[in-house]
Design a protein around this motif. Structure first.
Motif, PDB file in Angstrom:
ATOM      1  N   ARG A 246       0.824  -1.212   0.000  1.00  0.00           N
ATOM      2  CA  ARG A 246       0.000   0.000   0.000  1.00  0.00           C
ATOM      3  C   ARG A 246       0.854   1.257   0.000  1.00  0.00           C
ATOM      4  NH1 ARG A 246      -3.282  -3.194   3.495  1.00  0.00           N
ATOM      5  NH2 ARG A 246      -2.400  -2.216   5.364  1.00  0.00           N
ATOM      6  N   MET A 247       1.991   1.203   0.666  1.00  0.00           N
ATOM      7  CA  MET A 247       2.914   2.345   0.647  1.00  0.00           C
ATOM      8  C   MET A 247       3.417   2.606  -0.763  1.00  0.00           C
ATOM      9  SD  MET A 247       5.028   1.422   4.136  1.00  0.00           S
ATOM     10  CE  MET A 247       6.493   2.191   3.515  1.00  0.00           C
ATOM     11  N   CYS A 248       3.406   1.584  -1.594  1.00  0.00           N
ATOM     12  CA  CYS A 248       3.853   1.712  -2.990  1.00  0.00           C
ATOM     13  C   CYS A 248       2.656   1.892  -3.933  1.00  0.00           C
ATOM     14  CB  CYS A 248       4.663   0.491  -3.388  1.00  0.00           C
ATOM     15  SG  CYS A 248       6.162   0.237  -2.417  1.00  0.00           S
ATOM     16  N   ASP A 249       1.493   2.268  -3.358  1.00  0.00           N
ATOM     17  CA  ASP A 249       0.274   2.526  -4.138  1.00  0.00           C
ATOM     18  C   ASP A 249      -0.190   1.309  -4.923  1.00  0.00           C
ATOM     19  OD1 ASP A 249       0.082   5.218  -3.274  1.00  0.00           O
ATOM     20  OD2 ASP A 249       1.540   5.831  -4.789  1.00  0.00           O
ATOM     21  N   THR A 250      -0.050   0.129  -4.299  1.00  0.00           N
ATOM     22  CA  THR A 250      -0.539  -1.090  -4.935  1.00  0.00           C
ATOM     23  C   THR A 250      -1.009  -2.038  -3.832  1.00  0.00           C
ATOM     24  OG1 THR A 250      -0.021  -2.845  -6.529  1.00  0.00           O
ATOM     25  CG2 THR A 250       1.741  -2.182  -5.010  1.00  0.00           C
ATOM     26  N   THR A 251      -1.217  -3.284  -4.170  1.00  0.00           N
ATOM     27  CA  THR A 251      -1.627  -4.290  -3.183  1.00  0.00           C
ATOM     28  C   THR A 251      -0.732  -5.516  -3.298  1.00  0.00           C
ATOM     29  OG1 THR A 251      -3.181  -5.411  -4.662  1.00  0.00           O
ATOM     30  CG2 THR A 251      -4.023  -3.524  -3.379  1.00  0.00           C
ATOM     31  N   LEU A 252      -0.749  -6.325  -2.257  1.00  0.00           N
ATOM     32  CA  LEU A 252       0.042  -7.555  -2.298  1.00  0.00           C
ATOM     33  C   LEU A 252      -0.506  -8.489  -3.372  1.00  0.00           C
ATOM     34  CD1 LEU A 252       2.357  -9.196  -1.112  1.00  0.00           C
ATOM     35  CD2 LEU A 252       0.800 -10.032   0.663  1.00  0.00           C
ATOM     36  N   ASP A 253      -1.823  -8.533  -3.514  1.00  0.00           N
ATOM     37  CA  ASP A 253      -2.420  -9.352  -4.578  1.00  0.00           C
ATOM     38  C   ASP A 253      -1.944  -8.892  -5.948  1.00  0.00           C
ATOM     39  OD1 ASP A 253      -3.781 -10.951  -2.824  1.00  0.00           O
ATOM     40  OD2 ASP A 253      -5.673  -9.847  -2.974  1.00  0.00           O
ATOM     41  N   ALA A 254      -1.841  -7.590  -6.133  1.00  0.00           N
ATOM     42  CA  ALA A 254      -1.372  -7.058  -7.419  1.00  0.00           C
ATOM     43  C   ALA A 254       0.089  -7.421  -7.645  1.00  0.00           C
ATOM     44  CB  ALA A 254      -1.558  -5.546  -7.468  1.00  0.00           C
ATOM     45  N   TRP A 255       0.880  -7.419  -6.560  1.00  0.00           N
ATOM     46  CA  TRP A 255       2.275  -7.846  -6.696  1.00  0.00           C
ATOM     47  C   TRP A 255       2.361  -9.302  -7.141  1.00  0.00           C
ATOM     48  CZ3 TRP A 255       5.099  -5.489  -1.810  1.00  0.00           C
ATOM     49  CH2 TRP A 255       5.628  -4.239  -2.147  1.00  0.00           C
ATOM     50  N   PHE A 256       1.547 -10.148  -6.519  1.00  0.00           N
ATOM     51  CA  PHE A 256       1.543 -11.555  -6.916  1.00  0.00           C
ATOM     52  C   PHE A 256       1.104 -11.717  -8.368  1.00  0.00           C
ATOM     53  CE2 PHE A 256       1.727 -12.888  -2.393  1.00  0.00           C
ATOM     54  CZ  PHE A 256       2.648 -13.908  -2.513  1.00  0.00           C
ATOM     55  N   ALA A 257       0.082 -10.971  -8.772  1.00  0.00           N
ATOM     56  CA  ALA A 257      -0.396 -11.057 -10.161  1.00  0.00           C
ATOM     57  C   ALA A 257       0.683 -10.623 -11.135  1.00  0.00           C
ATOM     58  CB  ALA A 257      -1.654 -10.210 -10.334  1.00  0.00           C
ATOM     59  N   ALA A 258       1.385  -9.544 -10.809  1.00  0.00           N
ATOM     60  CA  ALA A 258       2.460  -9.064 -11.681  1.00  0.00           C
ATOM     61  C   ALA A 258       3.617 -10.053 -11.719  1.00  0.00           C
ATOM     62  CB  ALA A 258       2.952  -7.702 -11.200  1.00  0.00           C
ATOM     63  N   ALA A 259       3.900 -10.680 -10.564  1.00  0.00           N
ATOM     64  CA  ALA A 259       4.977 -11.665 -10.527  1.00  0.00           C
ATOM     65  C   ALA A 259       4.615 -12.888 -11.353  1.00  0.00           C
ATOM     66  CB  ALA A 259       5.265 -12.067  -9.080  1.00  0.00           C
ATOM     67  N   GLU A 260       3.353 -13.279 -11.329  1.00  0.00           N
ATOM     68  CA  GLU A 260       2.899 -14.401 -12.151  1.00  0.00           C
ATOM     69  C   GLU A 260       3.038 -14.076 -13.634  1.00  0.00           C
ATOM     70  OE1 GLU A 260       1.904 -17.460 -11.444  1.00  0.00           O
ATOM     71  OE2 GLU A 260       2.142 -17.237  -9.280  1.00  0.00           O
ATOM     72  N   ALA A 261       2.791 -12.809 -13.977  1.00  0.00           N
ATOM     73  CA  ALA A 261       2.880 -12.381 -15.378  1.00  0.00           C
ATOM     74  C   ALA A 261       4.302 -12.000 -15.779  1.00  0.00           C
ATOM     75  CB  ALA A 261       1.952 -11.195 -15.614  1.00  0.00           C
ATOM     76  N   ASP A 262       5.235 -12.130 -14.807  1.00  0.00           N
ATOM     77  CA  ASP A 262       6.642 -11.794 -15.052  1.00  0.00           C
ATOM     78  C   ASP A 262       6.809 -10.335 -15.448  1.00  0.00           C
ATOM     79  OD1 ASP A 262       9.329 -12.273 -15.097  1.00  0.00           O
ATOM     80  OD2 ASP A 262       9.361 -13.223 -17.066  1.00  0.00           O
ATOM     81  N   THR A 263       6.014  -9.458 -14.826  1.00  0.00           N
ATOM     82  CA  THR A 263       6.107  -8.022 -15.112  1.00  0.00           C
ATOM     83  C   THR A 263       6.262  -7.221 -13.825  1.00  0.00           C
ATOM     84  OG1 THR A 263       3.692  -7.788 -15.038  1.00  0.00           O
ATOM     85  CG2 THR A 263       4.701  -8.247 -17.184  1.00  0.00           C
ATOM     86  N   ALA A 264       6.762  -7.854 -12.779  1.00  0.00           N
ATOM     87  CA  ALA A 264       6.704  -7.234 -11.453  1.00  0.00           C
ATOM     88  C   ALA A 264       7.905  -6.374 -11.114  1.00  0.00           C
ATOM     89  CB  ALA A 264       6.558  -8.326 -10.391  1.00  0.00           C
ATOM     90  N   SER A 265       9.062  -6.676 -11.651  1.00  0.00           N
ATOM     91  CA  SER A 265      10.300  -6.066 -11.177  1.00  0.00           C
ATOM     92  C   SER A 265      10.304  -4.567 -11.413  1.00  0.00           C
ATOM     93  CB  SER A 265      11.493  -6.703 -11.884  1.00  0.00           C
ATOM     94  OG  SER A 265      11.514  -8.101 -11.648  1.00  0.00           O
ATOM     95  N   ALA A 266      10.599  -3.808 -10.346  1.00  0.00           N
ATOM     96  CA  ALA A 266      10.599  -2.349 -10.461  1.00  0.00           C
ATOM     97  C   ALA A 266      11.203  -1.746  -9.211  1.00  0.00           C
ATOM     98  CB  ALA A 266       9.174  -1.823 -10.649  1.00  0.00           C
ATOM     99  N   ALA A 267      11.722  -0.531  -9.356  1.00  0.00           N
ATOM    100  CA  ALA A 267      12.183   0.211  -8.194  1.00  0.00           C
ATOM    101  C   ALA A 267      10.974   0.566  -7.328  1.00  0.00           C
ATOM    102  CB  ALA A 267      12.913   1.469  -8.628  1.00  0.00           C
ATOM    103  N   MET A 268      11.201   0.678  -6.018  1.00  0.00           N
ATOM    104  CA  MET A 268      10.129   1.005  -5.079  1.00  0.00           C
ATOM    105  C   MET A 268      10.362   2.398  -4.508  1.00  0.00           C
ATOM    106  SD  MET A 268      10.167  -2.665  -3.044  1.00  0.00           S
ATOM    107  CE  MET A 268       8.822  -2.239  -1.925  1.00  0.00           C
ATOM    108  N   PRO A 269       9.300   3.151  -4.260  1.00  0.00           N
ATOM    109  CA  PRO A 269       9.446   4.474  -3.642  1.00  0.00           C
ATOM    110  C   PRO A 269       9.635   4.363  -2.135  1.00  0.00           C
ATOM    111  CG  PRO A 269       7.143   4.033  -4.034  1.00  0.00           C
ATOM    112  CD  PRO A 269       7.886   2.858  -4.591  1.00  0.00           C
ATOM    113  N   VAL A 270      10.586   3.517  -1.747  1.00  0.00           N
ATOM    114  CA  VAL A 270      10.790   3.165  -0.344  1.00  0.00           C
ATOM    115  C   VAL A 270      12.283   3.032  -0.099  1.00  0.00           C
ATOM    116  CG1 VAL A 270      10.479   1.323   1.356  1.00  0.00           C
ATOM    117  CG2 VAL A 270       8.573   1.988  -0.084  1.00  0.00           C
ATOM    118  N   SER A 271      12.719   3.407   1.090  1.00  0.00           N
ATOM    119  CA  SER A 271      14.096   3.152   1.501  1.00  0.00           C
ATOM    120  C   SER A 271      14.091   2.328   2.781  1.00  0.00           C
ATOM    121  CB  SER A 271      14.861   4.465   1.719  1.00  0.00           C
ATOM    122  OG  SER A 271      14.235   5.246   2.723  1.00  0.00           O
TER     123      SER A 271
END
Length: 521
Positions: A246-271
């Motif tokens: 949520r801090m990255c303006d998304t959801t964990l489910d969306a992360w899993f969906a993107a990882a399944e589609a092999d489109t997930a990798s990205a920089a995060m607005p987090v340190s």
């Protein structure tokens, strides 16, 4: 730091003159295993090894020494020359820890209290850039690379537990690429400073309590630190992962969906920031070994193993480890007695092996594989989490598709009126979680003789309810893994009898050489 290498020398003149060659070498062994006294003795060993006086048998503790002494006291009178291999290890614990802080750019930070799983001796990371790398997998065999568009050097990498359920991984059990150890290894190879794995019970195969209990308090690892090692390696709970998403303006489910589609990798607005202070101490664990020497190719040995260690004391409570793995250790001990008292000679040797530090990452078995002296292991037949729930129609063989041992086990199981089945919970990656895997990583066929799926006179869902839900999801790696009067020896004896047939065949028939298929892992 220095590692002292112990080389094993076995004296081979142990009752060789009185042993007898026979055409059917396993029959005397099976006859002994069928005796009621052996069943009673098996459960007695489990009870003794899981007694609270053993204090959970953690490596380098009084409990481990007591367990090793007990094994020697049982093996010595049988005629074995018991060997203790000293395993160099390092014990460390976090004495001071700031919260691990994941700070979004311009918003409120997520602060995670240290609860185990964060490793290294001294860590001070400030405002480390964070990157999301899907499942954290680089696997050429399956054409999957979550790091292909990322530069993670000096950064913190957040990854998901497990592996994709579709694409090239569709229908596959958990591969080593999806195992948490592989995620750390790949992150290190890519130059990451930290790898944080988001836990879910479905993907990890065990609940969050297991992660916390297994990684809290004093930890044990190899004293060798590879160049470029991660500064922080650990797990994040599902709840914290959802907050982080949520801090990255998304959801964990969306992360899993993107990882399944092999489109997930990205920089995060987090340190990421953390400050850990640890104490550490070198010590030696104890592998226990008892060799039944062969008469012809005595350096060649089939290894029968069952680790002697468990978690020790966690959170002020003893983790007795009755099922994991006083059961497997006791089965190996009973096998040693049966083979010695059967008084049969074999061309090849049989090594009864009780490794330490399995719970710390298979460290005892890994050390032995690299320091086995004159002994050449041909195969490892491993007992872990024995079947205390009753007889089955099948024996589950983890690793059955990775070597020519499958045919030998199929024949042995058929002789016992059983079949050979695969992993009953393939998504949990059990194959990678016990000592046979140390042998497999070194190119030596290794299998885990695990609990069958189909219980005699029980409904079809008995395994799932009793073993998966009743044990793994509520008792495994907790103080509740205690000896029970409800433990049954008949399932354990079934496993021993199948193992005895295969071990005898390998040791007796020098025309058969255990071999891996394309890969042992």
């Amino acid at each position: 730091m220095c590692m002292f290498v112990t080389v094993l020398f076995f004296l081979l003149a142990i009752h060789l003159s009185s042993s007898r060659p026979v055409d059917d070498p396993v029959s005397p062994v099976l006859a002994l295993l069928s005796q009621p006294s052996f069943s009673a003795e098996l459960l007695q060993h489990v009870q003794v090894l899981s007694d609270p006086k053993m204090k959970g048998r953690a490596p380098g503790t009084e409990g481990e020494t007591m367990a090793a002494q007990y094994l020697a006291s049982q093996l010595g009178p049988l005629g074995f020359r018991v060997q203790t291999q000293r395993v160099p290890l390092l014990r460390y614990s976090v004495t001071q820890a700031s919260a691990l802080t994941l700070a979004p750019h311009g918003s409120r930070a997520l602060s995670l209290t240290y609860g185990g799983g964060l490793s290294d001796l001294r860590v001070a990371l400030a405002a480390l850039p964070a990157v999301f790398a899907g499942y954290g997998i680089r696997d050429a065999q399956h054409g999957h690379d979550d790091y292909r568009s990322l530069d993670v050097r000096g950064k913190a990498v957040v990854v998901l537990a497990g592996q994709p359920s579709g694409g090239a991984f569709a229908g596959l059990p958990l591969t080593y690429a999806g195992r948490w150890t592989s995620k750390y290894e790949v992150g290190m190879q890519q130059g990451a400073a930290a790898v944080l794995i988001v836990h879910t019970t479905e993907k990890a195969g065990y609940p969050w309590e297991v992660v916390v209990r297994s990684n809290s308090g004093e930890q044990v690892r190899s004293p060798e630190t590879p160049e470029g090692s991660l500064q922080v390696a650990g797990w994040i709970s599902q709840e914290s992962g959802e907050q982080l998403a949520r801090m990255c303006d998304t959801t964990l489910d969306a992360w899993f969906a993107a990882a399944e589609a092999d489109t997930a990798s990205a920089a995060m607005p987090v340190s990421v920031s953390v400050d850990l202070q640890s104490t550490f101490m070198d010590f030696e664990g104890k592998n226990v070994l008892a060799l039944l020497p062969g008469t012809q190719d005595s350096d060649d040995a089939v290894v029968v193993s069952g680790h002697l260690d468990h978690l020790g004391v966690r959170g002020g409570e003893v983790c007795p480890g009755a099922i994991d793995n006083a059961s497997g250790c006791s089965m190996t001990l009973l096998m040693a007695k049966a083979f010695m008292q059967a008084n049969v000679s074999f061309a090849r040797s049989i090594l009864f092996f009780f490794p330490t530090a399995e719970e710390s990452g298979l460290l005892g078995s890994a050390f032995f594989v690299g320091n086995s002296g004159s002994i050449k292991p041909l195969a490892c037949l491993n007992f872990d989490i024995g079947n205390v729930w009753g007889p089955t129609h099948d024996i589950s063989l983890l690793g059955k598709d990775k070597s020519n041992l499958a045919a030998a086990f199929t024949q042995a199981a058929q002789a016992e009126g059983m079949t050979v089945s695969g992993d009953p919970a393939p998504s949990t990656g059990l194959f990678f979680r016990s000592d046979h895997f140390s042998f497999a990583k070194a190119g030596i066929p290794g299998v885990w003789m695990y609990v069958g799926h189909s219980f005699v006179d029980q409904p079809p869902d008995y395994y799932n309810k009793t073993v998966q839900q009743g044990y793994f999801n509520s008792i495994y790696h907790t103080p509740r893994d205690k000896f029970s009067a409800d433990f049954r020896p008949d399932g354990l004896i079934q496993q021993c009898r199948v193992c005895a047939r295969v071990a005898s065949m390998i040791a007796y028939d020098t025309s058969f050489t255990p071999e891996c298929d394309t890969s042992c892992i």
